[in-house]
Scaffold this motif. Structure first.
Motif, short mmCIF file in Angstrom:
data_model
loop_
_atom_site.label_atom_id
_atom_site.label_comp_id
_atom_site.label_asym_id
_atom_site.label_seq_id
_atom_site.Cartn_x
_atom_site.Cartn_y
_atom_site.Cartn_z
N ALA A 69 0.83 -1.21 0.00
CA ALA A 69 0.00 0.00 0.00
C ALA A 69 0.86 1.25 0.00
O ALA A 69 0.53 2.25 -0.66
CB ALA A 69 -0.93 -0.01 1.21
N TYR A 70 1.97 1.22 0.74
CA TYR A 70 2.84 2.40 0.78
C TYR A 70 3.46 2.66 -0.59
O TYR A 70 3.47 3.79 -1.08
CB TYR A 70 3.93 2.20 1.83
N LEU A 71 3.98 1.61 -1.21
CA LEU A 71 4.61 1.77 -2.52
C LEU A 71 3.58 2.19 -3.56
O LEU A 71 3.85 3.07 -4.39
CB LEU A 71 5.28 0.46 -2.92
N GLU A 72 2.41 1.60 -3.52
CA GLU A 72 1.35 1.92 -4.47
C GLU A 72 1.02 3.40 -4.44
O GLU A 72 0.74 4.03 -5.47
CB GLU A 72 0.11 1.10 -4.11
N GLY A 149 -6.03 18.15 -13.53
CA GLY A 149 -6.74 17.98 -14.79
C GLY A 149 -6.60 16.63 -15.44
O GLY A 149 -7.29 16.34 -16.43
N LEU A 150 -5.72 15.78 -14.95
CA LEU A 150 -5.54 14.45 -15.52
C LEU A 150 -6.63 13.50 -15.03
O LEU A 150 -6.97 13.50 -13.84
CB LEU A 150 -4.17 13.88 -15.16
N ALA A 151 -7.16 12.72 -15.94
CA ALA A 151 -8.21 11.77 -15.59
C ALA A 151 -7.59 10.52 -14.96
O ALA A 151 -6.45 10.15 -15.26
CB ALA A 151 -9.01 11.40 -16.82
N TYR A 152 -8.33 9.89 -14.09
CA TYR A 152 -7.93 8.58 -13.56
C TYR A 152 -9.09 7.59 -13.72
O TYR A 152 -10.26 7.98 -13.74
CB TYR A 152 -7.48 8.67 -12.11
N ASP A 153 -8.72 6.34 -13.87
CA ASP A 153 -9.70 5.28 -14.09
C ASP A 153 -9.10 3.99 -13.54
O ASP A 153 -8.05 3.54 -13.99
CB ASP A 153 -9.99 5.15 -15.59
N ALA A 154 -9.75 3.39 -12.55
CA ALA A 154 -9.22 2.18 -11.93
C ALA A 154 -9.24 0.97 -12.86
O ALA A 154 -8.67 -0.07 -12.53
CB ALA A 154 -10.00 1.84 -10.65
N ASP A 155 -9.89 1.09 -14.01
CA ASP A 155 -9.86 0.02 -15.01
C ASP A 155 -8.78 0.23 -16.06
O ASP A 155 -8.63 -0.59 -16.97
CB ASP A 155 -11.22 -0.08 -15.72
N ASP A 156 -8.05 1.32 -15.95
CA ASP A 156 -6.99 1.61 -16.92
C ASP A 156 -5.92 0.53 -16.86
O ASP A 156 -5.41 0.22 -15.78
CB ASP A 156 -6.38 2.97 -16.63
N PRO A 157 -5.55 -0.08 -17.99
CA PRO A 157 -4.57 -1.17 -17.96
C PRO A 157 -3.23 -0.78 -17.34
O PRO A 157 -2.61 -1.58 -16.63
CB PRO A 157 -4.41 -1.54 -19.45
N ASP A 158 -2.79 0.47 -17.59
CA ASP A 158 -1.52 0.91 -16.99
C ASP A 158 -1.62 0.98 -15.48
O ASP A 158 -0.69 0.61 -14.76
CB ASP A 158 -1.13 2.28 -17.54
N TRP A 159 -2.76 1.47 -14.98
CA TRP A 159 -2.93 1.53 -13.53
C TRP A 159 -3.00 0.13 -12.94
O TRP A 159 -2.40 -0.14 -11.89
CB TRP A 159 -4.20 2.31 -13.16
N LEU A 160 -3.75 -0.76 -13.58
CA LEU A 160 -3.86 -2.13 -13.08
C LEU A 160 -2.49 -2.81 -13.04
O LEU A 160 -2.20 -3.56 -12.11
CB LEU A 160 -4.81 -2.93 -13.97
N ARG A 161 -1.64 -2.52 -14.01
CA ARG A 161 -0.30 -3.12 -14.04
C ARG A 161 0.54 -2.59 -12.88
O ARG A 161 1.24 -3.35 -12.22
CB ARG A 161 0.35 -2.81 -15.39
N GLY A 199 -3.89 -11.06 -10.59
CA GLY A 199 -3.89 -9.86 -11.42
C GLY A 199 -4.78 -10.01 -12.64
O GLY A 199 -5.51 -9.08 -13.00
N HIS A 200 -4.75 -11.17 -13.28
CA HIS A 200 -5.62 -11.40 -14.44
C HIS A 200 -7.09 -11.38 -14.04
O HIS A 200 -7.94 -10.89 -14.78
CB HIS A 200 -5.28 -12.74 -15.08
N ALA A 201 -7.39 -11.91 -12.84
CA ALA A 201 -8.78 -11.94 -12.37
C ALA A 201 -9.34 -10.55 -12.16
O ALA A 201 -10.56 -10.36 -12.20
CB ALA A 201 -8.87 -12.75 -11.07
N LEU A 202 -8.47 -9.57 -11.95
CA LEU A 202 -8.92 -8.19 -11.75
C LEU A 202 -8.83 -7.36 -13.03
O LEU A 202 -9.06 -6.16 -13.01
CB LEU A 202 -8.10 -7.53 -10.64
N GLY A 203 -8.46 -8.01 -14.13
CA GLY A 203 -8.44 -7.33 -15.41
C GLY A 203 -7.07 -6.89 -15.89
O GLY A 203 -6.95 -6.22 -16.91
N GLY A 204 -6.02 -7.26 -15.15
CA GLY A 204 -4.67 -6.87 -15.53
C GLY A 204 -4.17 -7.59 -16.76
O GLY A 204 -4.53 -8.75 -17.02
#
Length: 339
Positions: A69-72, A149-161, A199-204
């Motif tokens: 969590a700290y690193l994230e 101004g930058l958008a965030y999306d928890a489904d974004d593949p880069d974020w999931l990675r 990770g794959h189960a969460l869409g990564g």
């Protein structure tokens, strides 16, 4: 054997841990999770897996989640996702984030995290699938715009990675350093390869599958990382000459940052002590974590899973079935009701 000077402390910590886990975690976040039936179901990993070995040590697993969590949180989008969509960020009377952490909100997230990583490791196949569906449903609702101004999306593949890499790094590094029988080398890489199912189960996608690949994956994100207001609020104790106490305050703050990659540690001005003190500090935490585990013993959920496959498994572990984009659209309220 636990050294005599540490037995009383370890027993005290174990008793507190067990009571707290029953009261604040199991009763609230393990409802409806099945670890005992059907007999023979290996779940996602099975009894011979590296995941079963790594996740069986509850104190080290908990510490690893704190490290992850700290690193994230070095990703600014993570900070604003938490500020806008979770109870972790404390807010003032007008609903604005204060930069502090809400203890109750943090406890809720920790409880959900424990149930997820224990349930996906030891639960039946259906239990693991259910947990993954719930987390995905929550992620699908986390979308917004940062103050810059930058958008965030928890489904974004880069974020999931990024999210996946921080989690597997935190769990594996805590295990490697503090488990009494740690996996190393190719065996530790087996954990990285197996855990990618989560990770794959969460869409990564495009997820790292070895320790070296994970470290490189984390480093790739350096240009977009930053010390956010929330992270800055948690860097002070390590910079002050404050007395440390076991498992509290500055000591644990130091221990968490001690697991970070060198470049990440420098971002938060983490300064390692001299080699003698470094070894002493790690030894203190090793003793505390392992004494607690020795006295409290394996979690009932782990023992139930062992009993479930004691007569053998009904087949090979089943990979997660999720296909990105296949989930129905749910509101935040509907997603929270799934938990």
């Amino acid at each position: 054997m636990i050294p005599l000077p540490h037995q009383k402390l370890a027993r005290h910590l174990a008793e507190r841990f067990d009571r707290a886990f029953d009261t604040h975690v199991r009763s609230r976040y393990f409802r409806g999770l099945d670890f005992a039936e059907p007999a023979g179901d290996p779940g996602w990993f099975g009894p011979d897996s590296a995941v079963w070995h790594v996740h069986s040590h509850m104190p080290v697993l908990s510490f690893g989640l704190a490290c992850a969590a700290y690193l994230e949180g070095l990703d600014p989008s993570i900070h604003w996702m938490g500020a806008d969509h979770s109870r972790i960020a404390a807010k003032d009377a007008d609903g604005r984030p204060t930069g502090e952490i809400d203890p109750e909100g943090a406890a809720v997230r920790f409880g959900h995290s424990l149930s997820f990583f224990i349930g996906t490791a030891y639960g039946t196949t259906e239990t693991a699938e259910r947990l993954a569906r719930t987390v995905r449903a929550m992620h699908h609702t986390v979308k917004g715009t940062r103050p810059d101004g930058l958008a965030y999306d928890a489904d974004d593949p880069d974020w999931l990675r990024w999210n996946y890499a921080t989690v597997v790094w935190g769990l594996a590094t805590a295990h490697e350093r503090y488990h009494p029988r740690p996996l190393r080398g190719t065996e530790l890489d087996r954990y990285y390869r197996e855990f990618v199912r989560v990770g794959h189960a969460l869409g990564g996608t495009d997820l790292p599958t070895t320790k070296a690949d994970t470290l490189e994956c984390l480093r790739e994100y350096l240009p977009r990382l930053a010390v956010t207001p929330g992270k800055a609020a948690r860097t002070g104790p390590n910079l002050r000459d404050t007395p440390t106490t076991l498992l509290t305050g500055p000591f644990m703050d130091w221990a968490i940052r001690d697991t970070m990659p060198d470049w990440a540690a420098r971002m938060v001005m983490h300064r390692p002590p001299n080699p003698v003190e470094l070894r002493a500090r790690r030894t203190v935490l090793w003793l505390a974590l392992n004494a607690t585990h020795t006295i409290s013993g394996p979690l009932p959920e782990f023992r139930q899973a062992q009993a479930r496959v004691a007569a053998g498994t009904s087949g090979e572990p089943t990979a997660p079935t999720y296909e990105p984009g296949a989930d129905p659209v749910r509101s935040r309220e509907e997603a929270e009701a799934m938990a």
